[in-house]
Design a protein around this motif. Structure first.
Motif, short mmCIF file in Angstrom:
data_model
loop_
_atom_site.label_atom_id
_atom_site.label_comp_id
_atom_site.label_asym_id
_atom_site.label_seq_id
_atom_site.Cartn_x
_atom_site.Cartn_y
_atom_site.Cartn_z
N UNK A 29 0.92 -1.10 -0.07
CA UNK A 29 0.09 0.09 -0.18
C UNK A 29 0.78 1.20 0.03
N UNK A 30 1.86 1.26 0.73
CA UNK A 30 2.56 2.51 0.95
C UNK A 30 3.22 2.72 -0.44
N UNK A 31 3.77 1.69 -1.37
CA UNK A 31 4.40 1.79 -2.47
C UNK A 31 3.43 2.52 -3.39
N UNK A 32 2.29 2.52 -3.33
CA UNK A 32 1.04 3.25 -4.00
C UNK A 32 1.44 4.70 -3.96
N UNK A 33 1.97 5.15 -2.85
CA UNK A 33 2.34 6.45 -2.51
C UNK A 33 1.21 7.44 -2.46
N UNK A 34 0.17 6.81 -1.51
CA UNK A 34 -1.11 7.70 -1.72
C UNK A 34 -0.96 8.60 -0.32
N UNK A 35 0.27 8.73 0.27
CA UNK A 35 0.13 9.89 1.27
C UNK A 35 -0.26 9.23 2.69
N UNK A 36 -0.60 7.92 2.79
CA UNK A 36 -0.95 7.54 3.90
C UNK A 36 0.14 6.96 4.61
N UNK A 37 0.24 7.01 6.10
CA UNK A 37 1.19 6.44 6.87
C UNK A 37 0.69 5.01 7.17
N UNK A 38 2.01 4.04 7.72
CA UNK A 38 1.83 2.87 7.91
C UNK A 38 0.55 2.51 8.85
N UNK A 39 0.63 3.41 9.97
CA UNK A 39 -0.35 3.32 10.92
C UNK A 39 -1.69 3.40 10.43
N UNK A 40 -1.99 4.37 9.55
CA UNK A 40 -3.31 4.75 8.95
C UNK A 40 -3.56 3.42 8.05
N UNK A 41 -2.78 3.01 7.29
CA UNK A 41 -3.30 2.08 6.30
C UNK A 41 -3.46 0.74 7.18
N UNK A 42 -2.96 0.47 8.31
CA UNK A 42 -3.13 -0.70 9.34
C UNK A 42 -4.72 -0.41 10.03
N UNK A 43 -4.90 0.63 10.25
CA UNK A 43 -6.38 0.82 10.73
C UNK A 43 -7.33 0.92 9.69
N UNK A 44 -7.24 1.42 8.52
CA UNK A 44 -8.16 1.39 7.49
C UNK A 44 -8.27 -0.10 6.94
N UNK A 45 -7.35 -0.69 6.73
CA UNK A 45 -7.48 -2.22 6.34
C UNK A 45 -7.61 -3.36 7.33
N UNK A 46 -7.93 -2.58 8.66
CA UNK A 46 -8.00 -3.60 9.86
C UNK A 46 -6.99 -4.64 9.82
N UNK A 47 -5.85 -4.50 9.74
CA UNK A 47 -4.76 -5.53 9.59
C UNK A 47 -4.23 -5.67 11.02
N UNK A 48 -4.98 -5.11 12.24
CA UNK A 48 -4.18 -5.23 13.35
C UNK A 48 -4.24 -6.47 14.10
N UNK A 49 -3.18 -7.13 14.55
CA UNK A 49 -3.20 -8.41 15.14
C UNK A 49 -4.56 -8.41 16.23
#
Lengths: 550, 129
Positions: free
Chosen positions: A460-480
């Motif tokens: 996701x980061x590679x797509x360079x959409x300006x989101x931080x890793x933390x944001x991506x994790x919460x958006x995609x519900x990737x938390x353990x």
């Protein structure tokens, strides 16, 4: 290039620097599997071929002004704007040696383990060409500033090119000389336009002994030289901008027999083409000789589009440069701590020992340091230095993350570099910053996400959409899943739902437990750590189902 | 370009330490061959237009050869009369340049701030005209 090495080892041992022969022997045996230098399968009893490659390298010295005049050294400037009267060879002008260029030569000589000649001389090399206004080039033919050094480089060997072994090529000499101007040929109007901006810029000519035997070795050696020159700051060594020019002398022969006729290959302006051109030329010579032809002692140029070498315009027989001492320059004298004359003007003397003390860290030392400091394999350190900007990126990630160095190394060299290579990007073009990767690795380190989730975040980061890793994790519900109880419930219900698999586990089938783990993972939508799942399952199984979760 | 080669008087390699008349040439005639004249004309872009010019060259070589009368065995050659002088080192500052207009005035032909070299200055055909 294994074959050349099978014979190359004995050839090199005769005059080879100590310390590296054992590596060559190791290299030899592991290379024995690789293809040989032959045009066709050799008949029984037929000799094999060995190739000999010698390089002549010109590196433009990184200095403010030119070697013998005070005009500026600069890459793109209006034509003839960086030209002094001396550069234009107007009568009455004299050469005045630039101290910085001498220091650059000494530094480079020391970095390449050369003997620095305390006395060296300047000569004139005469030939006529439109971009050489004086009709001669000032160089150091008789007695150059540095001699008898060595350049050590690391080459990839092994089944998957994963191990690095070191090899050495001897440096015959290093000399100071002037660069020429540039000619632009206008064939339409049959005229040649001349820009003297480059005329008189200081060059270091490095002559390597013919210890190389294929394109890959030559390319690797030149790459290492580039890194050394850049680390020293003596040259920016950018081949595309003409700051590093390489000519290759190539010949082939049957081992044990005398060396063959050599050809000179010019017009190589990238490391990749250097390797290609040399390998092509080796194969061309082998084919020619095997077909009963002969090799001419000629100069050839590499044609990028065709991927082959072609003869350049024939020079008039042998060039006679009519070398003579440069009458306007006394011998260049260098000193060391013991020979330094008392009360000498520090601006007028050059102290070799002082220069040696101030040498910056060389690439080989940097690599060694990385291996020691971050417990990485030697091949990792080579990759980190070889890729432009990668070392800096790596060090920035290390600075900002809590994760352990081995993890950083793995992510930078495998994942990050993998993405760059796939899309043919340079480190500076990367959509993922060092800070972003550091943040991602922190999340992984704190077990907030699983490693497969981390890979998803990276993509996701590679797509360079300006989101931080933390944001991506919460958006995609990737938390353990952090809720231990909920997880235990899930394990229990999965086991209840798949009694057959549970039976298999109890029967001692080793793969059955993995199936269970997989089922639980699916149920958690991959938000649970497999190791944690396994621990819970094993605990529940050992209870023989008699201790249901709370 | 004209020269008459009478017989091969020169055996020593060009630029050899011993000069053009060598101990290898027993006749010591001091003749310069047509081959050598052609070679020199290409290298130095001079024109030995006449037999007299070649003769003058031969006399000049003979004159210089009198140096052989001096015994130099075991003597370190002097390469430069400046050998005892100090080589001045300049600091690496930009103090010259930026005079394109002035320099271009010297050129017979100019195209947009480029010097124009005489045609064919860069190809062997020119030397063979």
């Amino acid at each position: 290039c294994a074959l050349a090495w099978v014979y190359g080892v004995s050839r090199h041992r005769r005059g080879a620097p100590t310390g590296s022969t054992s590596n060559w022997i190791r290299g030899q045996s592991s290379l024995a599997q690789q293809p040989l230098h032959t045009a066709r399968k050799p008949r029984k009893g037929e000799h094999k071929w060995a190739a000999v490659v010698g390089l002549e390298i010109h590196a433009q010295i990184s200095s403010n002004s030119k070697l013998f005049s005070g005009s500026q050294v600069c890459f793109a400037a209006p034509p003839n704007s960086l030209v002094s009267f001396f550069d234009a060879s107007l009568p009455g002008t004299l050469p005045v040696l630039n101290r910085r260029c001498v220091e650059a030569a000494v530094m480079t000589g020391l970095a390449l383990n050369c003997h620095i000649n305390k006395k060296s001389l300047f000569d004139r090399k005469h030939y006529f060409y439109a971009d050489l206004p004086a009709g001669y080039q000032i160089t150091q033919q008789r007695l150059p500033i540095a001699v008898n050094g060595s350049l050590t480089y690391g080459i990839c060997v092994g089944k998957r090119q994963s191990q690095v072994t070191t090899r050495t090529v001897r440096v015959k000499q290093i000399q100071l000389e002037q660069d020429s101007g540039k000619s632009l040929h206008d064939d339409l109007r049959s005229q040649t336009l001349v820009d003297l901006n480059r005329a008189g810029v200081g060059l270091l000519e490095l002559v390597l002994e013919p210890d190389l035997s294929c394109g890959e070795e030559a390319a690797t050696a030149v790459r290492e030289l580039q890194l050394i020159l850049q680390a020293l700051g003596t040259s920016q060594a950018n081949m595309a901008e003409g700051q590093l020019r390489v000519d290759a002398n190539v010949s082939v022969h049957h081992p044990g027999e005398p060396l063959g006729v050599r050809t000179e290959v010019k017009n190589l302006n990238s490391i990749r083409f250097l390797a290609k051109a040399i390998d092509y030329e080796i194969q061309r010579q082998i084919k020619e000789l095997e077909n009963g032809g002969e090799i001419l002692n000629e100069t050839r140029s590499f044609d990028y589009k065709l991927g082959c070498t072609v003869p350049m315009r024939d020079k008039e027989g042998k060039q006679d440069y009519r070398f003579m001492p440069e009458p306007n320059l006394p011998p260049l004298l260098l000193y060391d701590a013991t020979s330094l004359p008392a009360g000498a003007d520090s601006q007028q003397v050059i102290n070799i020992d002082q220069i040696r003390e101030r040498l910056p860290e060389l690439p080989s030392v940097t690599r060694e340091r990385l291996v020691q400091q971050y417990e990485m394999l030697p091949e990792h350190s080579f990759t980190l230095l070889n890729e432009v900007g990668l070392l800096e990126f790596f060090q920035n990630v290390i600075k900002e993350t809590r994760a352990e160095p081995k993890k950083v190394t793995s992510w930078v060299l495998n994942t990050f570099l993998g993405y760059l290579k796939q899309q043919n990007l340079a480190v500076r073009e990367s959509p993922v910053t060092a800070s972003a990767l550091a943040e991602l690795l922190d999340l992984l380190d704190s077990k907030a996400i699983s490693s497969s989730a981390a890979k998803q975040v990276f993509e996701e980061l590679w797509k360079h959409e300006g989101k931080t890793p933390t944001q991506i994790v919460s958006e995609k519900k990737l938390e353990l899943m952090q809720d231990q109880e909920a997880l235990e419930q899930l394990c229990h219900s999965v086991m209840q739902g798949h009694p057959q698999v549970v039976m298999d586990v109890k029967k001692g089938n080793p793969r059955a437990i993995n199936r269970l783990i997989g089922l639980v993972r699916k149920a958690t939508l991959s938000r649970a750590d497999p190791a944690v799942i396994k621990a819970i399952l094993e605990k529940q199984l050992s209870c023989h189902g008699s201790c249901p979760p709370a | 370009m004209w020269a008459r080669a009478v017989w091969l008087g020169l055996r020593a390699p060009l630029g050899g330490r011993r000069g053009f008349t060598s101990k290898a040439d027993p006749q010591g005639s001091g003749r310069v061959t047509a081959e050598v004249i052609e070679h020199l004309e290409r290298l130095a872009l001079v024109d030995f237009g006449s037999r007299e010019a070649v003769a003058r060259l031969e006399k000049a070589i003979a004159f210089a050869d009198r140096l052989h009368a001096v015994h130099t065995d075991g003597v370190e050659p002097m390469e430069s009369v400046l050998e005892d002088r100090c080589l001045y080192l300049r600091s690496d500052n930009v103090v010259e340049g930026n005079c394109a207009e002035e320099l271009l005035q010297n050129s017979h032909r100019v195209v947009e701030e480029y010097f124009v070299a005489p045609p064919g200055m860069c190809c062997p055909e020119w030397f063979n005209r």
